[in-house]
Design a protein around this motif. Structure first.
Motif, PDB file in Angstrom:
ATOM      1  N   PRO A   1      37.773  47.697  25.566  1.00  0.00           N
ATOM      2  CA  PRO A   1      37.256  48.686  26.516  1.00  0.00           C
ATOM      3  C   PRO A   1      38.126  48.733  27.774  1.00  0.00           C
ATOM      4  CG  PRO A   1      35.542  47.125  25.853  1.00  0.00           C
ATOM      5  CD  PRO A   1      36.823  46.625  25.310  1.00  0.00           C
ATOM      6  N   PRO A   2      37.934  49.731  28.613  1.00  0.00           N
ATOM      7  CA  PRO A   2      38.708  49.808  29.857  1.00  0.00           C
ATOM      8  C   PRO A   2      38.532  48.539  30.688  1.00  0.00           C
ATOM      9  CG  PRO A   2      37.432  51.807  29.534  1.00  0.00           C
ATOM     10  CD  PRO A   2      37.009  50.853  28.468  1.00  0.00           C
ATOM     11  N   GLU A   3      39.612  48.126  31.328  1.00  0.00           N
ATOM     12  CA  GLU A   3      39.668  46.942  32.184  1.00  0.00           C
ATOM     13  C   GLU A   3      39.490  45.632  31.427  1.00  0.00           C
ATOM     14  OE1 GLU A   3      36.829  47.534  35.319  1.00  0.00           O
ATOM     15  OE2 GLU A   3      38.073  49.010  36.308  1.00  0.00           O
ATOM     16  N   CYS A   4      39.602  45.654  30.102  1.00  0.00           N
ATOM     17  CA  CYS A   4      39.433  44.444  29.296  1.00  0.00           C
ATOM     18  C   CYS A   4      40.692  44.166  28.488  1.00  0.00           C
ATOM     19  CB  CYS A   4      38.249  44.580  28.345  1.00  0.00           C
ATOM     20  SG  CYS A   4      36.662  44.642  29.183  1.00  0.00           S
ATOM     21  N   GLU A   5      40.866  42.904  28.115  1.00  0.00           N
ATOM     22  CA  GLU A   5      41.980  42.482  27.261  1.00  0.00           C
ATOM     23  C   GLU A   5      41.500  41.413  26.301  1.00  0.00           C
ATOM     24  OE1 GLU A   5      45.239  40.957  29.524  1.00  0.00           O
ATOM     25  OE2 GLU A   5      45.668  42.875  30.491  1.00  0.00           O
ATOM     26  N   HIS A   6      42.183  41.338  25.150  1.00  0.00           N
ATOM     27  CA  HIS A   6      41.986  40.233  24.224  1.00  0.00           C
ATOM     28  C   HIS A   6      42.919  39.121  24.687  1.00  0.00           C
ATOM     29  CE1 HIS A   6      39.939  42.949  21.458  1.00  0.00           C
ATOM     30  NE2 HIS A   6      40.965  43.786  21.557  1.00  0.00           N
ATOM     31  N   VAL A   7      42.377  37.918  24.941  1.00  0.00           N
ATOM     32  CA  VAL A   7      43.187  36.779  25.364  1.00  0.00           C
ATOM     33  C   VAL A   7      42.782  35.552  24.552  1.00  0.00           C
ATOM     34  CG1 VAL A   7      43.573  37.633  27.717  1.00  0.00           C
ATOM     35  CG2 VAL A   7      41.595  36.190  27.243  1.00  0.00           C
ATOM     36  N   LEU A   8      43.630  34.541  24.585  1.00  0.00           N
ATOM     37  CA  LEU A   8      43.354  33.277  23.908  1.00  0.00           C
ATOM     38  C   LEU A   8      43.128  32.207  24.959  1.00  0.00           C
ATOM     39  CD1 LEU A   8      46.262  33.354  21.296  1.00  0.00           C
ATOM     40  CD2 LEU A   8      43.966  34.326  21.076  1.00  0.00           C
ATOM     41  N   VAL A   9      42.130  31.374  24.723  1.00  0.00           N
ATOM     42  CA  VAL A   9      41.903  30.230  25.603  1.00  0.00           C
ATOM     43  C   VAL A   9      41.128  29.160  24.832  1.00  0.00           C
ATOM     44  CG1 VAL A   9      39.799  31.211  26.638  1.00  0.00           C
ATOM     45  CG2 VAL A   9      41.058  29.459  27.860  1.00  0.00           C
ATOM     46  N   GLY A  10      41.706  27.990  24.762  1.00  0.00           N
ATOM     47  CA  GLY A  10      41.026  26.827  24.200  1.00  0.00           C
ATOM     48  C   GLY A  10      40.430  26.995  22.820  1.00  0.00           C
ATOM     49  N   GLY A  11      41.141  27.633  21.906  1.00  0.00           N
ATOM     50  CA  GLY A  11      40.628  27.798  20.550  1.00  0.00           C
ATOM     51  C   GLY A  11      39.684  28.974  20.389  1.00  0.00           C
ATOM     52  N   HIS A  12      39.680  29.882  21.337  1.00  0.00           N
ATOM     53  CA  HIS A  12      38.822  31.063  21.300  1.00  0.00           C
ATOM     54  C   HIS A  12      39.661  32.321  21.489  1.00  0.00           C
ATOM     55  CE1 HIS A  12      36.187  27.831  22.683  1.00  0.00           C
ATOM     56  NE2 HIS A  12      35.182  28.518  22.174  1.00  0.00           N
ATOM     57  N   ILE A  13      39.222  33.382  20.834  1.00  0.00           N
ATOM     58  CA  ILE A  13      39.716  34.716  21.171  1.00  0.00           C
ATOM     59  C   ILE A  13      38.640  35.302  22.063  1.00  0.00           C
ATOM     60  CG2 ILE A  13      40.281  37.011  20.340  1.00  0.00           C
ATOM     61  CD1 ILE A  13      41.339  35.733  17.819  1.00  0.00           C
ATOM     62  N   VAL A  14      39.040  35.712  23.259  1.00  0.00           N
ATOM     63  CA  VAL A  14      38.090  36.148  24.265  1.00  0.00           C
ATOM     64  C   VAL A  14      38.390  37.594  24.644  1.00  0.00           C
ATOM     65  CG1 VAL A  14      37.264  35.731  26.611  1.00  0.00           C
ATOM     66  CG2 VAL A  14      37.872  33.798  25.155  1.00  0.00           C
TER      67      VAL A  14
END
Length: 145
Positions: free
Chosen positions: A114-127
């Motif tokens: 969605p707008p203003e959001c990104e898929h990122v990785l942190v500590g074994g999670h896709i966030v």
């Protein structure tokens, strides 16, 4: 004496009927507001659907021998930080420094954020992270295999 019996009988009947009136509407039926709870549970599913989660797990399995930073075993979060990473919660400051970009080949398989959001990785999670407010919109956790 006769009027005392009638008054006692009236008092007993009054108490019995008032208890029924007080109990009305407090059962487990489908009264007002019951449908709202079901709707909330459906809305609380998050952004990622089951097919998106399957896609992510498939990608994770394909790349299990060569995982990027953020998903590798050494990048796992300690239990205290793991508990702080929750949907619709703010990303803790300690985790904001550990964010990694989502790999391009995984990003192409996911629905657009969605707008203003990104898929990122942190500590074994896709966030799915709102980058303006640092609110976790949704997340997927991968177990170490």
């Amino acid at each position: 004496m006769r009027s005392t019996k009638w008054m006692a009988a009236f008092a007993v009947i009054f108490m019995l009927t008032s208890n029924f009136a007080l109990a009305q509407g407090h059962g487990n039926g489908h009264g007002k507001g019951q449908e709202k709870h079901g709707d909330y549970e459906e809305q609380d599913q998050g952004y990622y659907r089951d097919r998106d989660r399957e896609t992510m797990r498939g990608w994770y399995d394909e790349h299990a021998n060569n995982l990027p930073p953020g998903l590798a075993k050494r990048d796992r979060l300690p239990p205290g930080l793991e508990k702080q990473l929750v949907r619709r919660g703010t990303l803790p400051p300690g985790l904001q420094k550990r964010l990694q970009p989502c790999p391009e080949d995984l990003e192409r398989r996911l629905p657009p954020p969605p707008p203003e959001c990104e898929h990122v990785l942190v500590g074994g999670h896709i966030v799915l992270l709102n980058i303006r407010t640092n609110v976790v919109m949704d997340l997927v956790h991968f177990e170490i295999r």
